[in-house]
Design a protein around this motif. Structure first.
Motif, short mmCIF file in Angstrom:
data_model
loop_
_atom_site.label_atom_id
_atom_site.label_comp_id
_atom_site.label_asym_id
_atom_site.label_seq_id
_atom_site.Cartn_x
_atom_site.Cartn_y
_atom_site.Cartn_z
N ALA A 39 28.14 44.34 47.59
CA ALA A 39 27.54 43.52 48.64
C ALA A 39 27.55 44.20 50.00
O ALA A 39 26.80 43.81 50.91
CB ALA A 39 28.27 42.19 48.72
N ARG A 46 26.46 33.53 46.97
CA ARG A 46 25.92 34.57 46.11
C ARG A 46 27.04 35.50 45.62
O ARG A 46 27.03 35.93 44.46
CB ARG A 46 24.85 35.37 46.86
N LEU A 47 27.98 35.80 46.48
CA LEU A 47 29.14 36.59 46.07
C LEU A 47 29.85 35.91 44.90
O LEU A 47 30.15 36.54 43.88
CB LEU A 47 30.12 36.74 47.23
N TYR A 48 30.10 34.62 45.06
CA TYR A 48 30.83 33.88 44.03
C TYR A 48 30.02 33.77 42.75
O TYR A 48 30.57 33.90 41.64
CB TYR A 48 31.19 32.50 44.57
N VAL A 59 37.82 39.59 47.73
CA VAL A 59 36.43 40.02 47.87
C VAL A 59 36.03 40.17 49.33
O VAL A 59 35.23 41.06 49.68
CB VAL A 59 35.48 39.06 47.13
N LEU A 67 34.69 43.61 50.96
CA LEU A 67 33.42 43.60 51.68
C LEU A 67 33.56 44.21 53.06
O LEU A 67 32.77 45.10 53.45
CB LEU A 67 32.91 42.16 51.78
N THR A 89 27.80 35.89 41.58
CA THR A 89 27.78 37.18 40.89
C THR A 89 29.14 37.50 40.26
O THR A 89 29.22 38.01 39.14
CB THR A 89 27.37 38.30 41.86
N TRP A 143 24.32 42.48 41.29
CA TRP A 143 24.10 42.17 42.71
C TRP A 143 22.71 42.62 43.16
O TRP A 143 22.08 41.99 44.01
CB TRP A 143 25.18 42.83 43.57
N VAL A 148 31.99 43.57 42.95
CA VAL A 148 30.96 42.80 43.63
C VAL A 148 31.11 42.89 45.14
O VAL A 148 30.11 43.01 45.88
CB VAL A 148 30.98 41.33 43.16
N GLY A 149 32.34 42.86 45.64
CA GLY A 149 32.54 42.96 47.09
C GLY A 149 32.04 44.27 47.66
O GLY A 149 31.43 44.32 48.73
#
Length: 447
Positions: free
Chosen positions: A133, A91-93, A294, A298, A95, A153, A129-130
């Motif tokens: 999340a 999901r991280l990738y 990322v 995170l 987004t 996200w 994004v990191g």
């Protein structure tokens, strides 16, 4: 009347012995105890007979940068991976990849004159994004203008992304009255972005203070405030950090240090050790992190959030990244930096490549998955774009709503003036005719 010397002497005796002795890992084993003076501004400051100036937070060393993945996507020796499973990592990738698909399309759309303005997140996908999340779904977000990834996200619909950029009736939050990329969504706890630089920083201090006073949310939710290193040169930065450090409240100050404040490189912005060096000056726990990693972002923001929520205080995170795109559609970055420099950054320290390699090493990704992802994301983005092109703008009456419960006389006069102008010229002057048909109801004002 007591003399100042007597007051100081009595005050000194009232300080517990434990406060008059300071130990240090660097002190000699048999060095004499350090005594503290009675100084209201720094009561724990040790008294010394040595005249010593300093200009580094860590003394003789720059602040280190926290990293988990190297430039090739491999785990750095000694690094601890944050706790994530395959679904979360994918999901991280996903987004992170959706951001450049949207950015490329909307940047080109602006060049075609279909929207008025745009700003990309090229090169900063991992930072945005990191950090997103690592947050809770109810954490309050005060963005600058490269935080669309936070909304993605949180499952912000693509129709709303396009609606805001096209100023059509799918723009639920600002009803077509804001510039593109000035997102806002109460449902997603995302405060509406404003153009003036750094205004969100003192506002974030107020939001955190409100969370501190809210018995229902205290100890559960926090606020995060995004800004660039250029915004940290504004007075609002110091006002906001000063307020937050004194008032308290769960807050993460997240600085995207991307190398340039529009056309001004960091070398022309500050002489100190980045933005992280300023955190301790305000009594804040501070960390510098590799903003193109990322997993490091995170992990750093997860820990920053824990400290902010449990301690009820502000924490500063500086993410070191690089803006490979132009500052905005109003900017040509090749006027102030070499094109080859940008191309090198895309290859050497690409956040998308690093995450992809990590997934492949784990056995969670392959070439087929990459191709399928690119095809599916291009498809859904193009579908949202085509729908937005054919969606009308909100009713023209929205110009006058949402400020007062009852429209004041001055707005009533302005509305009548506009009605008269449209009656007189709306069907005969070509620019008016062209624009009116874009609005719901053909741009006719309600009574």
């Amino acid at each position: 009347m007591l003399s100042l010397r007597t007051i100081r002497a009595r005050s000194w005796r009232s300080i517990p012995l434990a406060r008059t002795i300071a130990t240090s890992e660097t002190s000699a084993p048999h060095s004499p105890p350090q005594r503290h003076g009675f100084l209201p501004g720094a009561p724990a400051s040790a008294i010394t007979t040595k005249l010593h100036f300093f200009n580094s937070v860590l003394e003789q060393s720059q602040i280190p940068t926290y990293r988990v993945l190297d430039g090739s996507g491999n785990i750095v020796e000694g690094a601890v991976e944050p706790e994530i499973d395959e679904a979360f990592a994918r999901r991280l990738y996903h987004t992170m990849n959706l951001l450049p698909v949207l950015d490329t399309l909307l940047y080109n759309v602006q060049r075609q004159g279909k929207i008025s303005f745009y700003m990309t997140t090229h090169g900063e996908e991992a930072s945005v994004v990191g950090s997103a999340a690592a947050l809770g779904s109810r954490d309050e977000v005060l963005g600058q203008y490269r935080e669309m990834g936070v909304l993605l996200w949180r499952d912000y619909p693509l129709s709303s992304v396009m609606g805001q950029c096209f100023s059509n009736e799918n723009d639920d939050s600002t009803k077509g009255r804001q510039m593109p990329v000035h997102f806002g969504s109460p449902e997603h706890h995302f405060h509406t972005i404003s153009s003036p630089l750094a205004t969100q920083i003192p506002q974030a201090a107020g939001v955190a203070y409100a969370l501190k006073r809210d018995t229902e949310r205290r100890g559960k939710d926090c606020a995060i405030c995004y800004f660039g290193e250029g915004a940290a040169s504004e007075g609002d930065f110091h006002a906001g950090l000063g307020m937050a450090s004194v008032l308290g409240g769960p807050l993460i100050f997240f600085c995207r240090n991307n190398g340039f404040a529009i056309s001004t490189p960091t070398t022309d912005q500050y002489a100190g050790d980045g933005i992280a060096a300023r955190g301790p000056a305000y009594g804040m726990d501070t960390v510098r992190v590799d903003g193109n990693d990322v997993l490091a972002v995170l992990g750093a923001v997860r820990e920053a959030r824990r400290r902010a929520v449990t301690g009820g205080k502000a924490v500063l995170v500086e993410a070191m990244t690089y803006r490979v795109g132009h500052h905005s559609t109003s900017d040509d970055s090749y006027a102030y930096r070499a094109r080859q420099e940008v191309e090198d950054w895309k290859k050497i320290d690409n956040p998308l490549h690093r995450m992809r390699r990590y997934l492949e090493t784990k056995g969670w990704w392959d070439a087929a998955a990459e191709e399928a992802l690119k095809d599916s994301q291009k498809k859904i983005v193009m579908e949202a774009f085509r729908a937005a092109e054919n969606t009308p703008k909100p009713v023209l009456d929205n110009i006058f709503t949402d400020v007062w419960d009852e429209m004041p006389w001055i707005l009533k006069e302005q509305k009548e003036e506009l009605r008269e102008i449209l009656r007189k010229y709306g069907d005969v002057w070509e620019p008016y005719k062209t624009e009116r048909v874009k609005f719901r109801g053909n741009g006719v004002l309600e009574p």
